[in-house]
Design an enzyme around this catalytic site. Sequence first.
Site, PDB file in Angstrom:
ATOM      1  N   GLU A  38       0.815  -1.210   0.000  1.00 26.58           N
ATOM      2  CA  GLU A  38       0.000   0.000   0.000  1.00 26.58           C
ATOM      3  C   GLU A  38       0.857   1.272   0.000  1.00 26.58           C
ATOM      4  OE1 GLU A  38      -3.277   0.438  -0.441  1.00 26.58           O
ATOM      5  OE2 GLU A  38      -2.864   2.593  -0.327  1.00 26.58           O
ATOM      6  N   THR A  82      -6.196   2.825  -5.257  1.00 26.09           N
ATOM      7  CA  THR A  82      -6.041   1.372  -5.117  1.00 26.09           C
ATOM      8  C   THR A  82      -6.867   0.613  -6.154  1.00 26.09           C
ATOM      9  OG1 THR A  82      -5.546   1.380  -2.752  1.00 26.09           O
ATOM     10  CG2 THR A  82      -6.542  -0.606  -3.609  1.00 26.09           C
ATOM     11  N   HIS A 198      -0.932   3.344   4.874  1.00 23.70           N
ATOM     12  CA  HIS A 198      -1.909   4.188   4.173  1.00 23.70           C
ATOM     13  C   HIS A 198      -1.991   5.515   4.912  1.00 23.70           C
ATOM     14  CE1 HIS A 198      -5.690   5.676   2.582  1.00 23.70           C
ATOM     15  NE2 HIS A 198      -5.689   4.703   1.675  1.00 23.70           N
ATOM     16  N   ASP A 258       1.095   0.409  -5.105  1.00 20.79           N
ATOM     17  CA  ASP A 258      -0.075   0.781  -5.913  1.00 20.79           C
ATOM     18  C   ASP A 258      -0.053   2.219  -6.406  1.00 20.79           C
ATOM     19  OD1 ASP A 258      -0.627   1.639  -3.269  1.00 20.79           O
ATOM     20  OD2 ASP A 258      -2.770   1.243  -3.440  1.00 20.79           O
ATOM     21  N   HIS A 259       0.429   3.147  -5.575  1.00 24.17           N
ATOM     22  CA  HIS A 259       0.447   4.564  -5.959  1.00 24.17           C
ATOM     23  C   HIS A 259       1.283   5.321  -4.946  1.00 24.17           C
ATOM     24  CE1 HIS A 259      -2.444   5.010  -2.714  1.00 24.17           C
ATOM     25  NE2 HIS A 259      -3.178   4.058  -3.279  1.00 24.17           N
TER      26      HIS A 259
HETATM   27  C1  GP9 Z   1      -9.115   0.300   1.560  1.00 20.29           C
HETATM   28  C2  GP9 Z   1      -8.061   0.551   0.578  1.00 20.29           C
HETATM   29  C3  GP9 Z   1      -7.589   1.938   0.393  1.00 20.29           C
HETATM   30  O1  GP9 Z   1      -9.797  -0.891   1.517  1.00 20.29           O
HETATM   31  O2  GP9 Z   1      -7.604  -0.451  -0.200  1.00 20.29           O
HETATM   32  O3  GP9 Z   1      -7.672   2.388  -0.890  1.00 20.29           O
HETATM   33  P1  GP9 Z   1      -6.974   3.754  -1.355  1.00 20.29           P
HETATM   34  O4  GP9 Z   1      -7.456   4.847  -0.424  1.00 20.29           O
HETATM   35  O5  GP9 Z   1      -5.501   3.572  -1.235  1.00 20.29           O
HETATM   36  O6  GP9 Z   1      -7.408   3.949  -2.759  1.00 20.29           O
HETATM   37 MN    MN Z   2      -3.981   2.432  -2.135  1.00 18.58          MN
END
Ligand code: GP9
Ligand code: MN
Length: 428
Positions: A38, A82, A198, A258-259
């Site tokens: 993440e 995500t 996150h 992911d980002h």
């Molecule tokens: C929550 C998650 C977060 O289930 O995967 O997504 P994001 O905020 O990173 O797009």
């Molecule tokens: Mn994410």
Amino acid sequence: SASDIQSVLKFLKKSRVSPNAEYYGTQKGKNVFVIHLESFQQFLIDYKVEGKEVTPNLNKFYHNNNTLSFDNFYNQVGQGKTADAELMLENSLFGLPQGSAMTTYGTQNTFQAAPSILDQQGYTTAAFHGDVPSFWNRDNTYKSWGYDYFFSNSYYKEKEAYNVGYGMKDKIFFDQSAQYIQQLSQPFYAKLITLTNHYPYEIDSKNTDDFPQTKTGDKTVDPYVQTAHYLDQAFAEFISYLKDAGLYKNSVFVLYGDHYGISNNHRPAIAKLLGKDKVTQYDLAQFQKVPFMIHAEGLKGGINHTYGGEIDVLPTLLDLLGVKNNTTVQFGNDLLAKNRKQLVAFRNGNFVSPQYTKIGSTVYDTKTGEVLKLNKKQRAEVSALQNHVTTELSLSDRVIYGDLLRFYDPDNFKKTDKAKYNYKLNSG
Ligand code: GP9
Ligand code: MN
């Protein structure tokens, strides 16, 4: 309409590249782990704070002889964050210009996703995530993608101390996921989506391992390395569970960020992290790099400099597994292919190639970061690249908006039967 899919297929046929024979099929039949790191950016790899590596275990993995690591790999997400990453990784389709395709189209649309493709090769498929199942509409989208199982938060033993931020702490998540994974019939495809690293990067002091924060003075940036450090430890624990369970040697590991974790709104802090006086638009584009690694016993590894991104993962993986993928609809191309087009489209139409980085109307030299004053030949090259980017984004959007895959039945792919799946706990 049904004829629109023909323009898509025509475009894809022109841009197809043949796989690298040295790698094609070398991982056939192995289990696959896709580990979603993440908000994890490439700059964290080998990064040190006060002389300490932030992610010593991932660094070791990155430099391992059996790991293929990519150092010019970019995230290509839009507003779907995500969800866009998941869509690209498992479908080789771009996220949409607005919103998240999983939310708006995930329930209804027809897909040719990794889980369905691998299911048809005899794989068991499962997704793991320590948040509620409805986030990003995963519970419906995963049915459309053909996931046999979706282990979301209710499948995990809960205690108050197990949670932080959006959901389960990564260490608890990996520990409990490993117990389910051992029960899957092999070969399996398992995707694990981590969560602790996150925004806003919260972690209880017990779990910081006394790792120092950065000292940019930006309160939302400085704890980022602490949660990244925690994620690194969680990853290492997971690998050791798998070794104990005898699941390490016969598996392929795909790791990706992911980002970004630090958005462009934090330019002064980014400059400090990178040791620069100030950051340019070019630097911010470079800052969109995320890790991408593939590891397997016996895999010929090394650091690969090809320019690519999330859209390219599925064809790369399928080629390694020796699964035919030249008739299913995929916009990316195998990162290991010799004559691939090295062009990374960002969702807003900006792009990076080995020569050019185009942000808005400014073109930078990708090697030096200098702004280019284009001569005639360069102008033609840039406009050809821009053309390709605009076309691929809009064709991918048409596939999603028009649900075009419902009109297309390649002979090696059977449509996914969504009704077959039910992820509710205790529903039999
Ligand atoms: C929550 C998650 C977060 O289930 O995967 O997504 P994001 O905020 O990173 O797009
Ligand atoms: Mn994410």
